[in-house]
Design a protein around this motif. Structure first.
Motif, PDB file in Angstrom:
ATOM      1  N   LEU A   1       0.835  -1.197   0.000  1.00 15.67           N
ATOM      2  CA  LEU A   1       0.000   0.000   0.000  1.00 15.67           C
ATOM      3  C   LEU A   1       0.872   1.251   0.000  1.00 15.67           C
ATOM      4  N   ASP A   2       0.336   2.282  -0.614  1.00 15.67           N
ATOM      5  CA  ASP A   2       0.985   3.591  -0.552  1.00 15.67           C
ATOM      6  C   ASP A   2       0.790   4.138   0.858  1.00 15.67           C
ATOM      7  N   GLN A   3       1.888   4.387   1.565  1.00 18.10           N
ATOM      8  CA  GLN A   3       1.790   4.807   2.955  1.00 18.10           C
ATOM      9  C   GLN A   3       1.132   6.186   3.106  1.00 18.10           C
ATOM     10  N   MET A   4       1.188   6.999   2.059  1.00 17.42           N
ATOM     11  CA  MET A   4       0.572   8.331   2.122  1.00 17.42           C
ATOM     12  C   MET A   4      -0.951   8.240   2.103  1.00 17.42           C
ATOM     13  N   SER A   5      -1.506   7.082   1.723  1.00 16.03           N
ATOM     14  CA  SER A   5      -2.971   6.947   1.672  1.00 16.03           C
ATOM     15  C   SER A   5      -3.558   6.469   2.990  1.00 16.03           C
ATOM     16  N   ILE A   6      -2.702   6.180   3.985  1.00 10.83           N
ATOM     17  CA  ILE A   6      -3.184   5.692   5.275  1.00 10.83           C
ATOM     18  C   ILE A   6      -3.429   6.898   6.190  1.00 10.83           C
ATOM     19  N   ARG A   7      -4.644   7.031   6.690  1.00  9.44           N
ATOM     20  CA  ARG A   7      -4.989   8.160   7.561  1.00  9.44           C
ATOM     21  C   ARG A   7      -6.167   7.766   8.444  1.00  9.44           C
ATOM     22  N   PHE A   8      -6.448   8.664   9.421  1.00 12.29           N
ATOM     23  CA  PHE A   8      -7.551   8.392  10.344  1.00 12.29           C
ATOM     24  C   PHE A   8      -8.883   8.523   9.614  1.00 12.29           C
ATOM     25  N   LEU A   9      -9.873   7.826  10.165  1.00 11.46           N
ATOM     26  CA  LEU A   9     -11.211   7.867   9.574  1.00 11.46           C
ATOM     27  C   LEU A   9     -11.833   9.247   9.708  1.00 11.46           C
ATOM     28  N   ASP A  10     -12.690   9.562   8.751  1.00 10.20           N
ATOM     29  CA  ASP A  10     -13.564  10.727   8.848  1.00 10.20           C
ATOM     30  C   ASP A  10     -14.945  10.283   8.379  1.00 10.20           C
ATOM     31  N   HIS A  11     -15.903  11.165   8.463  1.00  9.95           N
ATOM     32  CA  HIS A  11     -17.275  10.784   8.143  1.00  9.95           C
ATOM     33  C   HIS A  11     -17.452  10.459   6.664  1.00  9.95           C
ATOM     34  N   ASP A  12     -16.705  11.131   5.819  1.00  7.77           N
ATOM     35  CA  ASP A  12     -16.800  10.810   4.393  1.00  7.77           C
ATOM     36  C   ASP A  12     -16.328   9.383   4.120  1.00  7.77           C
ATOM     37  N   MET A  13     -15.219   8.988   4.771  1.00 11.70           N
ATOM     38  CA  MET A  13     -14.728   7.612   4.601  1.00 11.70           C
ATOM     39  C   MET A  13     -15.750   6.601   5.127  1.00 11.70           C
ATOM     40  N   VAL A  14     -16.329   6.920   6.291  1.00 11.33           N
ATOM     41  CA  VAL A  14     -17.299   6.001   6.895  1.00 11.33           C
ATOM     42  C   VAL A  14     -18.488   5.824   5.978  1.00 11.33           C
ATOM     43  N   GLN A  15     -18.951   6.921   5.379  1.00  7.65           N
ATOM     44  CA  GLN A  15     -20.091   6.830   4.482  1.00  7.65           C
ATOM     45  C   GLN A  15     -19.753   6.009   3.244  1.00  7.65           C
ATOM     46  N   GLN A  16     -18.552   6.172   2.739  1.00 10.31           N
ATOM     47  CA  GLN A  16     -18.139   5.415   1.550  1.00 10.31           C
ATOM     48  C   GLN A  16     -17.948   3.925   1.880  1.00 10.31           C
ATOM     49  N   MET A  17     -17.340   3.636   3.036  1.00 14.66           N
ATOM     50  CA  MET A  17     -17.104   2.236   3.414  1.00 14.66           C
ATOM     51  C   MET A  17     -18.400   1.498   3.732  1.00 14.66           C
ATOM     52  N   SER A  18     -19.367   2.219   4.300  1.00 14.82           N
ATOM     53  CA  SER A  18     -20.605   1.580   4.753  1.00 14.82           C
ATOM     54  C   SER A  18     -21.411   1.007   3.597  1.00 14.82           C
ATOM     55  N   GLN A  19     -21.114   1.429   2.370  1.00  8.38           N
ATOM     56  CA  GLN A  19     -21.822   0.893   1.211  1.00  8.38           C
ATOM     57  C   GLN A  19     -21.419  -0.557   0.922  1.00  8.38           C
ATOM     58  N   ILE A  20     -20.292  -1.000   1.512  1.00 10.48           N
ATOM     59  CA  ILE A  20     -19.824  -2.373   1.302  1.00 10.48           C
ATOM     60  C   ILE A  20     -20.428  -3.258   2.378  1.00 10.48           C
ATOM     61  N   ARG A  21     -21.007  -4.362   1.971  1.00 16.69           N
ATOM     62  CA  ARG A  21     -21.634  -5.275   2.923  1.00 16.69           C
ATOM     63  C   ARG A  21     -20.587  -5.874   3.857  1.00 16.69           C
ATOM     64  N   GLY A  22     -20.836  -5.804   5.133  1.00 19.68           N
ATOM     65  CA  GLY A  22     -19.928  -6.381   6.120  1.00 19.68           C
ATOM     66  C   GLY A  22     -19.052  -5.360   6.811  1.00 19.68           C
ATOM     67  N   VAL A  23     -18.922  -4.153   6.254  1.00 23.11           N
ATOM     68  CA  VAL A  23     -18.058  -3.148   6.870  1.00 23.11           C
ATOM     69  C   VAL A  23     -18.714  -2.549   8.109  1.00 23.11           C
ATOM     70  N   SER A  24     -20.037  -2.394   8.066  1.00 18.43           N
ATOM     71  CA  SER A  24     -20.728  -1.780   9.202  1.00 18.43           C
ATOM     72  C   SER A  24     -20.527  -2.597  10.476  1.00 18.43           C
ATOM     73  N   GLU A  25     -20.541  -3.916  10.358  1.00 22.70           N
ATOM     74  CA  GLU A  25     -20.322  -4.763  11.531  1.00 22.70           C
ATOM     75  C   GLU A  25     -18.934  -4.570  12.112  1.00 22.70           C
ATOM     76  N   GLN A  26     -17.945  -4.442  11.259  1.00 22.77           N
ATOM     77  CA  GLN A  26     -16.577  -4.250  11.732  1.00 22.77           C
ATOM     78  C   GLN A  26     -16.402  -2.869  12.353  1.00 22.77           C
ATOM     79  N   LEU A  27     -17.032  -1.837  11.762  1.00 20.03           N
ATOM     80  CA  LEU A  27     -16.965  -0.501  12.342  1.00 20.03           C
ATOM     81  C   LEU A  27     -17.641  -0.468  13.713  1.00 20.03           C
TER      82      LEU A  27
END
Length: 418
Positions: free
Chosen positions: A266-292
């Protein structure tokens, strides 16, 4: 009768003719005995040694043993008839007895060699013994049989006791050790390989130093034969399996699982803390909400601020690792009762390696490669939904895109100058 008596008297009066007649008679008696044995010993051997086999099953063992046994009878017949021919010259009598003794031990060694070969074939055909080989021990037995036969032949030819012949071999023990050093080393290696059960017929082994990767198809005294993956044959000295490094994959086949241990960067520059935009984008994937939800201890992601994610150390890579671990555990081609790990490794100039460690439920090479490819193809496609970027060296298309962007920047500046 008078005519036959005259012929007999004429032959007996002539020493050369009498000896020649006796030799012809011995040869004829030996041939008759040999032919009789060919026809009758087969039935005797089948009845005595192989009576438990069904008649409709074709057997070659009885024929092979009968041929070897039928060689003894002519020699014994000729040796027995010599006592009824006292008129033969002494030197001829000694020569015939010596030849009979030599032939007897030659045929005896051939008979025991055939018996050992039959034992080896019978052992290898048993269902419970197909993975084991006693060929090395059989070859050692053959060597001992031939050595004993050679000692007995030397004793007959020299008219000395075999004990004297054996004791005289002590003087040439050093020479014999030098001549048979490879055989002795192979014998020790064969015993260790067989007794420790580290190598069996049918095992798939790999010797990187020799470029060998294939199935063991024969374990002999001096060499072990391997059929490589491309159907070529390789013969490796048995002693090499004690001195060289090799990998036996049989334990993996027996476990019913095959390990996947592979990394993506992975590109290390792409690793960062979560924000609400990321959460909204990730939540569209089935199974991510349970992990969050598990990472946030059941809190609602909209009810916490973005600072909360930083204070609790929840990054997009953290969510991706948890999601990928759960996704792997749901696949039918992954063993659930073995390790399933997704971990970040030590950073390198090529990016941050993230290793996938798990076991497939099929050990077949085609199924294994298909599962591994499907997993990493999915990873490469889904990683962008977690705001992560794969790392790869810049290629020609990257430089071409940069040149096009630079050209578009230069054109407006040129128009302003005009």
């Amino acid at each position: 009768m008078n005519y036959l008596s005259k012929i007999q008297g004429f032959i007996e009066s002539n020493t050369v003719l009498s000896a020649a007649f006796s030799l012809v008679l011995l040869m004829f008696a030996g041939m008759i005995a040999h032919l009789i044995c060919k026809f009758f010993i087969v039935k005797v051997v089948r009845k005595v040694f192989f009576s438990t086999h069904k008649n409709q099953v074709p057997l070659d063992k009885d024929v092979r043993l009968s041929e070897k046994l039928s060689n003894f009878i002519p020699v014994i017949t000729v040796y027995y008839l010599l006592q009824f021919m006292p008129d033969l010259p002494e030197h001829l009598l000694i020569a015939i007895k010596t030849i009979c003794g030599i032939l007897f031990f030659v045929y005896l060694s051939l008979f025991f060699t055939e018996v050992l070969e039959i034992v080896n074939n019978s052992y290898s055909k048993k269902a419970k013994r197909k993975n084991h080989s006693i060929k090395g021990y059989i070859q050692v037995g053959k060597i001992l049989v031939h050595i004993i036969s050679a000692i007995m032949i030397l004793a007959i030819m020299s008219n000395k006791s075999p004990v004297i012949i054996i004791s005289s071999l002590g003087a040439v023990a050093a020479v014999l050790m030098l001549v048979f050093q490879h055989t002795l080393m192979s014998l020790v290696a064969n015993i260790q390989v067989s007794s420790n059960d580290v190598l069996q017929l049918g095992d798939w082994i790999e010797m990187p130093d020799n470029g060998i990767s294939g199935e063991v198809i024969d374990i002999a005294l001096h060499t072990i034969t391997i059929r490589n993956w491309d159907n070529t044959l390789s013969r490796i000295p048995t002693k090499n399996f004690l001195t060289e490094t090799y990998t036996n994959w049989q334990a993996m086949f027996s476990s019913g699982a095959r390990r996947i241990m592979r990394s993506f960067h992975l590109d290390q520059m792409s690793i960062r803390f979560l924000d609400h935009d990321m959460v909204q984008q990730m939540s569209q994937i089935r199974g991510v909400s349970e992990q969050l939800s598990a990472l946030m201890d059941g809190r609602d992601s909209n009810a916490v601020g973005e600072r909360w994610f930083a204070e609790n150390g929840i990054t997009n890579l953290t969510v991706f690792r948890k999601y990928l671990t759960a996704w792997l555990s749901q696949r039918d081609d992954i063993k659930k009762d073995m390790y399933i790990v997704v971990r970040a490794m030590k950073p390198s100039p090529e990016g941050l390696p993230v290793e996938v460690y798990c076991f497939t439920s099929s050990v077949l090479w085609v199924d294994y490669e298909d599962s591994q490819s499907a997993i990493f193809e999915y990873i490469y496609a889904i990683v962008g939904h977690f705001s992560l970027r794969m790392y790869q060296q810049p290629g020609g298309s990257d430089f071409w895109r940069l040149s096009q962007e630079r050209a578009q920047l230069v054109k407006p500046s040129e128009q302003q100058v005009d």
